[in-house]
Design a protein around this motif. Structure first.
Motif, PDB file in Angstrom:
ATOM      1  N   ASN A   2      21.658  25.238  35.017  1.00  0.00           N
ATOM      2  CA  ASN A   2      22.043  26.373  34.193  1.00  0.00           C
ATOM      3  C   ASN A   2      20.884  26.674  33.236  1.00  0.00           C
ATOM      4  O   ASN A   2      20.540  25.845  32.386  1.00  0.00           O
ATOM      5  CB  ASN A   2      23.305  26.065  33.379  1.00  0.00           C
ATOM      6  N   ILE A   3      20.288  27.852  33.380  1.00  0.00           N
ATOM      7  CA  ILE A   3      19.114  28.204  32.591  1.00  0.00           C
ATOM      8  C   ILE A   3      19.394  29.464  31.789  1.00  0.00           C
ATOM      9  O   ILE A   3      19.867  30.470  32.326  1.00  0.00           O
ATOM     10  CB  ILE A   3      17.889  28.421  33.498  1.00  0.00           C
ATOM     11  N   ALA A  31      16.521  33.057  41.643  1.00  0.00           N
ATOM     12  CA  ALA A  31      16.672  32.807  43.081  1.00  0.00           C
ATOM     13  C   ALA A  31      16.968  31.342  43.375  1.00  0.00           C
ATOM     14  O   ALA A  31      17.399  31.014  44.493  1.00  0.00           O
ATOM     15  CB  ALA A  31      15.410  33.242  43.813  1.00  0.00           C
ATOM     16  N   ARG A  32      16.771  30.471  42.372  1.00  0.00           N
ATOM     17  CA  ARG A  32      16.891  29.020  42.614  1.00  0.00           C
ATOM     18  C   ARG A  32      17.852  28.319  41.669  1.00  0.00           C
ATOM     19  O   ARG A  32      18.185  27.155  41.883  1.00  0.00           O
ATOM     20  CB  ARG A  32      15.497  28.378  42.483  1.00  0.00           C
ATOM     21  N   HIS A  33      18.297  29.006  40.616  1.00  0.00           N
ATOM     22  CA  HIS A  33      19.172  28.397  39.621  1.00  0.00           C
ATOM     23  C   HIS A  33      20.180  29.426  39.141  1.00  0.00           C
ATOM     24  O   HIS A  33      20.070  30.611  39.442  1.00  0.00           O
ATOM     25  CB  HIS A  33      18.345  27.883  38.423  1.00  0.00           C
ATOM     26  N   ARG A  34      21.145  28.960  38.364  1.00  0.00           N
ATOM     27  CA  ARG A  34      22.081  29.878  37.704  1.00  0.00           C
ATOM     28  C   ARG A  34      21.442  30.279  36.374  1.00  0.00           C
ATOM     29  O   ARG A  34      21.165  29.432  35.528  1.00  0.00           O
ATOM     30  CB  ARG A  34      23.427  29.201  37.474  1.00  0.00           C
ATOM     31  N   VAL A  35      21.224  31.585  36.209  1.00  0.00           N
ATOM     32  CA  VAL A  35      20.476  32.064  35.051  1.00  0.00           C
ATOM     33  C   VAL A  35      21.294  33.074  34.266  1.00  0.00           C
ATOM     34  O   VAL A  35      21.899  33.983  34.828  1.00  0.00           O
ATOM     35  CB  VAL A  35      19.139  32.704  35.497  1.00  0.00           C
ATOM     36  N   TRP A  36      21.296  32.880  32.946  1.00  0.00           N
ATOM     37  CA  TRP A  36      21.828  33.847  31.992  1.00  0.00           C
ATOM     38  C   TRP A  36      20.635  34.469  31.285  1.00  0.00           C
ATOM     39  O   TRP A  36      19.720  33.748  30.853  1.00  0.00           O
ATOM     40  CB  TRP A  36      22.726  33.164  30.969  1.00  0.00           C
ATOM     41  N   GLU A  55      22.138  41.981  38.796  1.00  0.00           N
ATOM     42  CA  GLU A  55      22.090  41.657  40.223  1.00  0.00           C
ATOM     43  C   GLU A  55      21.542  40.258  40.467  1.00  0.00           C
ATOM     44  O   GLU A  55      21.831  39.643  41.485  1.00  0.00           O
ATOM     45  CB  GLU A  55      21.226  42.681  40.961  1.00  0.00           C
ATOM     46  N   TRP A  56      20.747  39.742  39.535  1.00  0.00           N
ATOM     47  CA  TRP A  56      20.119  38.435  39.731  1.00  0.00           C
ATOM     48  C   TRP A  56      20.784  37.345  38.902  1.00  0.00           C
ATOM     49  O   TRP A  56      20.728  36.169  39.277  1.00  0.00           O
ATOM     50  CB  TRP A  56      18.639  38.468  39.344  1.00  0.00           C
ATOM     51  N   CYS A  57      21.377  37.728  37.761  1.00  0.00           N
ATOM     52  CA  CYS A  57      21.819  36.747  36.767  1.00  0.00           C
ATOM     53  C   CYS A  57      23.332  36.571  36.752  1.00  0.00           C
ATOM     54  O   CYS A  57      24.080  37.471  37.152  1.00  0.00           O
ATOM     55  CB  CYS A  57      21.343  37.171  35.376  1.00  0.00           C
ATOM     56  N   GLU A  58      23.759  35.429  36.267  1.00  0.00           N
ATOM     57  CA  GLU A  58      25.192  35.181  36.091  1.00  0.00           C
ATOM     58  C   GLU A  58      25.772  36.159  35.080  1.00  0.00           C
ATOM     59  O   GLU A  58      26.817  36.768  35.305  1.00  0.00           O
ATOM     60  CB  GLU A  58      25.409  33.739  35.608  1.00  0.00           C
TER      61      GLU A  58
END
Length: 419
Positions: A2-3, A31-36, A55-58
């Motif tokens: 979680n980043i 593309a590799r982690h869950r990002v806020w 579209e890319w982020c949580e």
């Protein structure tokens, strides 16, 4: 992992220096982690890009930042003994968004882009914190102070001194600090714990193929690309017109100096009154403009970090004439990959000589493109960035070395950590 990714501007679209770097960082991590992602938007247009980030982020939090009220906060902060930088970005909506997320998400890492986001990064509970200073803003304010007079110069000097102290404090408080070049990293060496300061440059998206431009009807185009409301860029093109343009036109009476970039200031727009100078304003894509240049120039008097405008021109195999300040940090070989000139007559002569010699133009342009392809590829830079963010950099030898503390007298480039 979680980043939490923090940025002082919306990292989209990738159409200017800092946005190019933050865009690629965010896309790679997401593309590799869950990002806020939490960031500021200083225009309504930028605020509208929240959907792209989603579209890319949580989750995303895009806080609209009024530059007017930001300046008010900045001046108030200066009067109270704080820096303009941290006061400008001190916004209750950002603090509230981070408190909400922290209450329900356990973040493994906080990755912040720019020193202005460091206070927010330090406020969020996380196992690891990484701040990408990119370049040292205190050094930029110091350069402004040296080139300004009166009260403005005094204010710039105060900001430079205070911010330098805050940068050291923030660097000590986080787990890793990133700088874009060795030159930018040097002021921190010996002032923070060994191994914290790491250098990761920018990549460039090279076009798959390029062709040398032809000089049509003896009307060669010399070009400059950049955000034209940014003081160093404004000063650069004004200097070129004032000190070099008559020399270039004497040799090439129908030459064109094309200034490409959004938000040209009044000073830049006035340059269009000079014969042979075009000010385009914003363009949807800089690629056609770069392809149309016979020579690209970067006569910056103040330059921090790594000049994307130079790397992009090199990627398009355009020969570049640049100032010593603009050349710092690129690491290419003058005379082979580009031409470096400081004095007006030398700068103008370098441009004229390139226009007269198409074989040399093509040779330098080809060498420049090859250099960028070897040393400024995004995949490699982003792989190294992720290693630092996730804390796996220590396992990645030999691409990383512990940063030793040098003597106070000399700082050798070899002591800087190239991750």
């Amino acid at each position: 992992m979680n980043i939490l990714y923090l940025a002082h501007r919306v990292p989209f679209p990738p159409d200017k220096g800092d946005k190019i770097r933050s865009y690629h960082q965010l896309r790679h991590l997401a593309a590799r982690h869950r990002v806020w992602c939490a960031c500021f938007a200083d225009t309504a247009e930028d605020a509208g890009y929240a959907a792209a980030l989603s579209e890319w982020c949580e989750e995303t939090a895009v806080v609209r930042l009024s530059r007017l009220w930001g300046k008010v906060r900045g001046l108030r902060g200066m009067a109270e003994g704080r820096t303009v930088t941290e006061s400008f970005y001190d916004h209750p909506a950002m603090w509230a968004a981070l408190r909400r997320w922290s209450a329900r998400v356990r973040f493994d890492v906080v990755a912040a882009f720019s020193s202005s986001m460091a206070p927010y990064a330090l406020s969020v509970p996380a196992d690891r914190r990484v701040v990408d200073f990119c370049d040292l803003d205190s050094e930029k304010w110091g350069a402004y102070a040296r080139s300004s007079k009166g009260p403005l110069g005094w204010m710039y000097r105060i900001e430079a001194d205070r911010l330098a102290q805050r940068e050291r404090t923030w660097a000590e408080a986080v787990d890793a600090v990133l700088l874009i070049t060795e030159q930018e990293a040097r002021p921190l060496i010996g002032l923070v714990a060994p191994g914290k300061v790491r250098v990761i440059g920018n990549g460039v998206d090279c076009p798959p193929s390029v062709s040398a431009p032809t000089v049509a009807a003896a009307e060669p185009v010399i070009g400059f690309v950049g955000a034209m409301d940014y003081r160093p860029n404004v000063e650069a093109v004004c200097w070129f017109v004032q000190h070099c343009w008559t020399r270039v036109r004497a040799a090439w009476p129908r030459a064109v100096f094309r200034i490409v970039g959004r938000s040209p200031t009044r000073a830049v727009r006035r340059l269009a009154r000079v014969e042979g100078i075009e000010v385009t304003g914003a363009v949807p894509d800089v690629a056609p403009a770069l392809r149309g240049f016979q020579v690209s120039v970067a006569p910056l008097r103040i330059a921090r970090g790594l000049q994307n405008k130079v790397l992009e021109a090199m990627a398009f195999a355009r020969p570049v004439v640049l100032s010593p300040a603009a050349a710092e940090g690129i690491g290419a070989e003058p005379g082979r990959d580009y031409l470096v000139a400081a004095e007006p007559e030398v700068f103008a002569a370098a441009v004229v000589d390139l226009l007269r010699d198409p074989v040399r133009r093509e040779r330098i342009g080809s060498a420049a493109r090859a250099f960028v392809q070897r040393h400024h590829a995004w995949p490699d830079a982003l792989r190294r960035y992720e290693l630092v963010v996730t804390g796996r950099v220590e396992q990645s030898a030999p691409i990383s070395e512990t940063l030793p503390v040098p003597s106070r007298q000399e700082v050798s480039p070899s002591v800087l950590s190239r991750v």
